[in-house]
Motif scaffolding. Structure first.
Motif, PDB file in Angstrom:
ATOM      1  N   LEU A   1       0.816  -1.211   0.000  1.00 18.69           N
ATOM      2  CA  LEU A   1       0.000   0.000   0.000  1.00 18.69           C
ATOM      3  C   LEU A   1       0.851   1.263   0.000  1.00 18.69           C
ATOM      4  CD1 LEU A   1      -2.740  -1.002   2.614  1.00 18.69           C
ATOM      5  CD2 LEU A   1      -2.721  -1.378   0.157  1.00 18.69           C
ATOM      6  N   GLY A   2       2.168   1.063  -0.085  1.00 19.88           N
ATOM      7  CA  GLY A   2       3.089   2.193  -0.020  1.00 19.88           C
ATOM      8  C   GLY A   2       3.062   3.048  -1.274  1.00 19.88           C
ATOM      9  N   PHE A   3       3.689   4.205  -1.181  1.00 24.37           N
ATOM     10  CA  PHE A   3       3.688   5.175  -2.275  1.00 24.37           C
ATOM     11  C   PHE A   3       4.344   4.604  -3.528  1.00 24.37           C
ATOM     12  CE2 PHE A   3       6.247   8.333  -4.563  1.00 24.37           C
ATOM     13  CZ  PHE A   3       5.233   9.104  -5.094  1.00 24.37           C
ATOM     14  N   ARG A   4       5.507   3.962  -3.381  1.00 30.67           N
ATOM     15  CA  ARG A   4       6.233   3.478  -4.557  1.00 30.67           C
ATOM     16  C   ARG A   4       5.468   2.356  -5.248  1.00 30.67           C
ATOM     17  NH1 ARG A   4      12.655   2.321  -4.826  1.00 30.67           N
ATOM     18  NH2 ARG A   4      12.595   4.564  -4.556  1.00 30.67           N
ATOM     19  N   TYR A   5       4.885   1.446  -4.461  1.00 29.51           N
ATOM     20  CA  TYR A   5       4.131   0.344  -5.038  1.00 29.51           C
ATOM     21  C   TYR A   5       2.952   0.889  -5.871  1.00 29.51           C
ATOM     22  CZ  TYR A   5       1.973  -4.296  -5.289  1.00 29.51           C
ATOM     23  OH  TYR A   5       1.449  -5.489  -5.723  1.00 29.51           O
ATOM     24  N   CYS A   6       2.265   1.875  -5.342  1.00 28.65           N
ATOM     25  CA  CYS A   6       1.150   2.485  -6.067  1.00 28.65           C
ATOM     26  C   CYS A   6       1.637   3.211  -7.321  1.00 28.65           C
ATOM     27  CB  CYS A   6       0.400   3.465  -5.171  1.00 28.65           C
ATOM     28  SG  CYS A   6      -0.510   2.668  -3.827  1.00 28.65           S
ATOM     29  N   ALA A   7       2.812   3.828  -7.219  1.00 30.10           N
ATOM     30  CA  ALA A   7       3.370   4.531  -8.382  1.00 30.10           C
ATOM     31  C   ALA A   7       3.696   3.541  -9.500  1.00 30.10           C
ATOM     32  CB  ALA A   7       4.615   5.310  -7.970  1.00 30.10           C
ATOM     33  N   ILE A   8       4.245   2.374  -9.120  1.00 30.70           N
ATOM     34  CA  ILE A   8       4.540   1.339 -10.126  1.00 30.70           C
ATOM     35  C   ILE A   8       3.247   0.886 -10.794  1.00 30.70           C
ATOM     36  CG2 ILE A   8       5.425  -1.004 -10.445  1.00 30.70           C
ATOM     37  CD1 ILE A   8       7.277  -0.435  -7.993  1.00 30.70           C
ATOM     38  N   LEU A   9       2.213   0.687  -9.987  1.00 29.73           N
ATOM     39  CA  LEU A   9       0.915   0.265 -10.523  1.00 29.73           C
ATOM     40  C   LEU A   9       0.358   1.313 -11.479  1.00 29.73           C
ATOM     41  CD1 LEU A   9      -1.341  -1.762 -10.622  1.00 29.73           C
ATOM     42  CD2 LEU A   9      -2.166  -0.924  -8.425  1.00 29.73           C
ATOM     43  N   ASN A  10       0.472   2.572 -11.115  1.00 28.20           N
ATOM     44  CA  ASN A  10       0.036   3.653 -12.009  1.00 28.20           C
ATOM     45  C   ASN A  10       0.834   3.645 -13.311  1.00 28.20           C
ATOM     46  OD1 ASN A  10      -1.992   4.733 -10.351  1.00 28.20           O
ATOM     47  ND2 ASN A  10      -0.525   5.971  -9.202  1.00 28.20           N
ATOM     48  N   ALA A  11       2.130   3.366 -13.200  1.00 27.89           N
ATOM     49  CA  ALA A  11       2.985   3.335 -14.386  1.00 27.89           C
ATOM     50  C   ALA A  11       2.563   2.218 -15.334  1.00 27.89           C
ATOM     51  CB  ALA A  11       4.444   3.145 -13.965  1.00 27.89           C
ATOM     52  N   VAL A  12       2.325   1.041 -14.771  1.00 27.51           N
ATOM     53  CA  VAL A  12       1.903  -0.107 -15.594  1.00 27.51           C
ATOM     54  C   VAL A  12       0.587   0.206 -16.296  1.00 27.51           C
ATOM     55  CG1 VAL A  12       1.127  -2.506 -15.509  1.00 27.51           C
ATOM     56  CG2 VAL A  12       3.114  -1.790 -14.166  1.00 27.51           C
ATOM     57  N   ASN A  13      -0.349   0.776 -15.562  1.00 29.98           N
ATOM     58  CA  ASN A  13      -1.660   1.119 -16.139  1.00 29.98           C
ATOM     59  C   ASN A  13      -1.511   2.169 -17.241  1.00 29.98           C
ATOM     60  OD1 ASN A  13      -4.697   1.202 -15.998  1.00 29.98           O
ATOM     61  ND2 ASN A  13      -4.238   3.331 -15.495  1.00 29.98           N
ATOM     62  N   TYR A  14      -0.677   3.163 -17.012  1.00 27.46           N
ATOM     63  CA  TYR A  14      -0.483   4.241 -17.994  1.00 27.46           C
ATOM     64  C   TYR A  14       0.114   3.697 -19.295  1.00 27.46           C
ATOM     65  CZ  TYR A  14       1.523   8.445 -20.137  1.00 27.46           C
ATOM     66  OH  TYR A  14       1.873   9.445 -21.006  1.00 27.46           O
TER      67      TYR A  14
END
Length: 775
Positions: A507-520
């Motif tokens: 649930l951390g910031f970096r994990y969410c950022a990676i998920l956003n990157a994959v989706n983008y």
């Protein structure tokens, strides 16, 4: 009677005696069959015997008439056929006799005519030879006449007519190309060459003098062109001379193409065929070509491998400086002469050929210096972009991309492109701001919450597309597309590696950022798949695969029908990674919710006070930890995930919470009236509103809980009635009585659609207080 029985026995015996002879036409057998069929054992039918005899007599008469008719007609037909055959035979014999006579007559005539034929052949050969000599002499005479005419025109200074005559002579030269008369061809060609040189030298000299008066070439900007576009007093005369000489030089175009072979680059560059530059433009280009060769060949200081922009920029400046003059002064002359040539494009095409020759010479010298080679490619691409966008250069003309597409150069380009892309990926992922969005403070722009590394990576891919989209062949574009796919896969693997390091803090910031990157990245690739450029590449890939049989018919069909795209493999892998990461986040939050719900599970639902006994309904204290956990995690992930990802997240979480509360809390307990009312209050007034920020009707995502609360909170009368209906429905189903009211209709009337009949029966049994009905 006894007598009748004896007669029947006798008939039976006789019947048995009559047997069929299979080898002959057995009339007794057929008669016996007929009597048995018509009479049989019914003796009363013998009364009809007279009618039967009459009927048979009539049949016999008809058969006799048919036989007489056939016996009389057949001989006549046979006789006629024999007569026709005899006539044909006689006719054939007569024809054979005539053929023999005619053949003898012809052979006799040929024998007599043979000496005449031999004499005639000799005479005909002589005549044909004389005709060839005469034709040969006529051609020589015609060329000499044209040559004399040109000489006379030049003596009277009638250059236009001389040029027209030379053009006609050049056309005759072209017509004679299929002739085997090598000496005649050589004579015509030498005559054309002789007069072409004289006329070209004279006209070129005069034309160059006019250009000098116009201060051609214009090496400065258009504003500094003192005469070319200005209008001094002598300008009309100069422009008239320019037009006259330009048109006369155009007439020499045919002979110039016959005599001058244009310089061509090796076949390995696969340049498209293009006509020679028209003669007057060639002359106008001479001073610029001299300047180019002076500055950018040999040991001049301006000729250095690390500064390709010098000669590229110089050519662009020349094209820009002369564009207005060519459009305003030269193009009208071409239009008036009926030429389809565009002056500006012809001028540009000639200067670009200088660039191509320069590139072909320079590239082998810097092929293995990555820095110099990469700089050259960058400058060439910038040059091409301006050439096409500003100066309207045509894609069907030879261009720098043909030079870069040569095999060794192209493979080196691919290698360097990949090397620098990987270096860029390393630097973007190791940057401190890699996982921070550039637009984090701008809500309207930051909908996707894209980390900087993902945006930079997609920009890198976009730049690569811009660099290779003007390549001349689809096969080269497909190779670059393959490089882009490799880079996407490499970036996905790197994201996966970083994600695995962050698994404990899902649930951390970096994990969410990676998920956003994959989706983008997946979203952008899906958008690109609908781009016309990539659709064209998809068609090219389809053709290549169909020729090589590299894919199945199903895959070919999907590509051809546009059901799939060139990025499908990459998108599928990214979607799988996205789903795995979201599932891990949902599982993490769900574990926290379950831990926080332990006390709520143990709530004494069977002994809670009824709603009438309470002044105001309030949330169960044991539900507070669970709801707080849900609220905090939803707020946290709403801020860290982009909207589309967060929507998937909360829907997946809602589904898990719905099933968990239904199975672990509702189905595992018994409820009195107060317990059922408290459960419904906790759910409908506290749990469901947590999700009301994300949708209009959150209860639709908790159908198990919602419908269970409906069943548990039914008043006693409705509950008893429902119980009877369900029981009756079960009995009717067992006894196959389809016309009775169905359980589904009764449940739907109450607003229950998700739960099955058996689940509703279990829920009804979880109600603690039932009145004593005497059953």
């Amino acid at each position: 009677s006894i007598a009748e029985k004896e007669n029947m026995a006798t008939v039976g015996v006789r019947k048995k005696e009559v047997t069929r002879d299979l080898d002959h036409c057995d009339i007794p057998y057929y008669v016996s069959e007929f009597v048995e069929r018509e009479v049989g054992n019914d003796y009363d039918s013998l009364r009809n015997l007279d009618n039967l005899i009459d009927k048979l007599s009539e049949n016999k008469k008809q058969l006799e008439e048919q036989v007489l008719t056939v016996s009389s007609e057949v001989p006549k037909r046979i006789q006629n056929a024999l007569k026709s055959a005899e006539d044909s035979k006689k006719s054939l014999s007569r024809l054979l006799e005539e053929e023999t006579l005619l053949s003898d007559s012809i052979n006799s005539h040929l024998l007599k005519a043979q000496p005449w034929m031999e004499d005639l052949d000799v005479l005909i050969s002589q005549v044909e030879e004389i005709e060839r000599h005469l034709s040969y002499l006529k051609w020589i005479s015609r060329i000499e006449e044209l040559s004399d005419s040109i000489q006379q025109y030049l003596m009277t200074n009638n250059v236009p007519e001389a040029a027209s005559t030379l053009a006609f002579m050049a056309e005759l030269d072209i017509k004679l190309q299929e002739s085997s008369c090598s000496h005649l061809l050589a004579f015509v060609r030498s005559t054309v060459k002789f007069w072409h040189k004289i006329l070209k030298d004279k006209l070129s000299s005069d034309f160059e003098e006019v250009l000098t008066q116009l201060r051609w070439p214009f090496v400065g900007p258009p504003q500094s062109q003192a005469f070319g576009l200005a209008a001094p007093a002598s300008a009309p005369d100069v422009y008239n001379n320019l037009e006259m000489l330009f048109c006369q030089l155009l007439k020499l175009q045919t002979s110039d193409e016959l005599l001058t072979k244009p310089k061509q680059l090796p076949e390995k560059y696969s340049l498209p065929p293009s006509p020679p530059i028209i003669l007057p433009i060639q002359i106008m280009l001479n001073p610029l070509q001299k300047r180019f060769k002076y500055h950018f060949t040999g040991n001049k200081q301006t000729n250095v491998l690390n500064k390709p922009e010098w000669y590229l920029t110089q050519v662009l400046m020349w094209i820009g400086n002369h564009a207005k003059f060519l459009d305003d002064k030269i193009q009208p002359i071409l239009d008036k002469a009926g030429s389809s040539v565009n002056a500006g494009l012809e001028f540009s095409r000639a200067l670009v050929m200088l660039i191509l020759e320069k590139l072909a010479a320079d590239i082998p010298c810097l092929l293995y210096d990555d820095t110099l080679f990469c700089h050259l490619v960058d400058e060439v691409l910038l040059f091409e972009r301006e050439l096409y966008s500003v100066h309207g250069y045509l894609s069907s003309f030879p261009s720098c991309m043909h030079i870069l597409s040569e095999e060794s150069c192209f493979q080196r380009w691919l290698t360097v492109e990949k090397k620098f892309a990987l270096q860029k990926m390393d630097s973007m992922l190791s940057s401190e701001a890699a996982w921070i969005s550039q637009y984090k403070d701008i809500t309207d722009v930051d909908e996707m919450k894209v980390p900087d590394c993902a945006e930079t990576f997609m920009t890198l891919l976009l730049v690569i597309t811009d660099r290779y989209k003007n390549l001349p062949t689809a096969s080269r574009k497909l190779q670059f597309l393959g490089l882009q796919k490799e880079l996407v896969d490499d970036f996905r693997i790197r994201l996966t590696q970083v994600m695995k390091e962050e698994t404990r803090a899902s649930l951390g910031f970096r994990y969410c950022a990676i998920l956003n990157a994959v989706n983008y990245i997946a979203t952008v690739l899906a958008d690109w798949a609908d781009n016309v450029f990539f659709l064209q590449l998809q068609q090219a890939e389809l053709e290549v695969r169909a020729e090589s049989n590299a894919v199945s018919k199903l895959q070919l069909g999907q590509l051809a029908s546009m059901e799939s795209s060139v990025f499908d493999e990459m998108i599928n892998l990214l979607e799988r990674l996205k789903h795995d990461m979201l599932t891990r986040q949902v599982d993490h939050v769900f574990r926290e919710v379950k831990d926080a719900a332990r006390l709520y599970k143990k709530e004494r639902w069977l002994s809670l006070p009824s709603q009438a006994e309470q002044a105001v309904m309030s949330l169960s204290s044991t539900a507070c930890p669970m709801l707080l956990t849900l609220r905090d995690r939803l707020l946290q992930l709403e801020q860290q995930l982009c909207h589309s990802l967060f929507k998937i997240f909360w829907q997946m979480l809602a589904e898990k919470v719905d099933i968990y509360i239904y199975q672990e809390i509702i189905m595992a307990n018994h409820f009195n009236e107060g317990g059922a009312a408290q459960l419904q209050f906790d759910m409908s007034r506290n749990l469901f509103p947590l999700f009301s920020h994300y949708c209009k009707r959150p209860e639709n995502y908790f159908k198990h809980i919602k419908e269970a609360c409906i069943i548990l909170n039914l008043n006693i009368g409705s509950a008893l009635l429902l119980k009877d209906v369900l029981q009756s429905a079960s009995e009717n189903e067992a006894t196959l009585k389809p016309n009775q009211p169905s359980a589904a209709a009764a449940l739907n009337e109450l607003g229950v659609y998700k739960l099955a009949q058996k689940d509703v029966e279990i829920l009804l049994n979880l109600r603690a207080s039932w009145p004593n009905t005497g059953k």
